[in-house]
Design a protein around this motif. Structure first.
Motif: not given
Length: 145
Positions: A50-66
């Motif tokens: 249900r939340n896979a599409v919304a989770a993708q930017p969060v994961l990418f944002g976390y890695v990009d921030a690191h």
């Protein structure tokens, strides 16, 4: 006190010699992926259909921030090392200029001695030459050369 500038130059070179191995011995920066991997896996465990599409930017944002934080830290580290190398370069340039001035001064003294010896040999070899006693460079006034 003629030896004081040489002492300062020697101390400056000692500081450069002591500081260079510290700069050279630093390890190459490496990104620490262990924390990112564990946190990303924790975030991925919370993802379902249900939340896979919304989770993708969060994961990418976390890695990009690191990665952005790591790049910022490396830029700061690079700038610090660059500034330290610039300071060492200034010290070495000052010492080099000082020794060049000293070398030029000694060359002038040698030139004066060579001229005096040449003049003395000329006077000895030609007894008919008029007597002329050259004035030493340090006794001359009003003339530069």
């Amino acid at each position: 006190m003629k030896s004081l500038p040489f002492l300062r130059a020697s101390l400056a070179l000692r500081q450069v010699r002591k500081h260079l191995p510290k700069l050279r011995g630093q390890s190459s920066p490496e990104i620490d992926m262990a924390d990112v991997r564990t946190r990303a896996l924790e975030l991925a465990d919370d993802v379902d259909d249900r939340n896979a599409v919304a989770a993708q930017p969060v994961l990418f944002g976390y890695v990009d921030a690191h990665i952005a934080d790591w790049l910022a830290n490396m830029k700061t580290h690079h700038d610090t090392v660059q500034a330290e190398l610039d300071l060492l370069s200034v010290r070495v340039t000052e010492v080099r200029a000082f020794y060049q001035i000293h070398h030029d001064d000694q060359q002038n003294v040698l030139d004066d001695l060579e001229a005096a010896v040449s003049h003395a040999l000329e006077r000895l070899s030609d007894p008919d030459a008029p007597f002329y006693d050259p004035e030493p460079r340090n006794k001359r006034r009003g003339r530069d050369s």
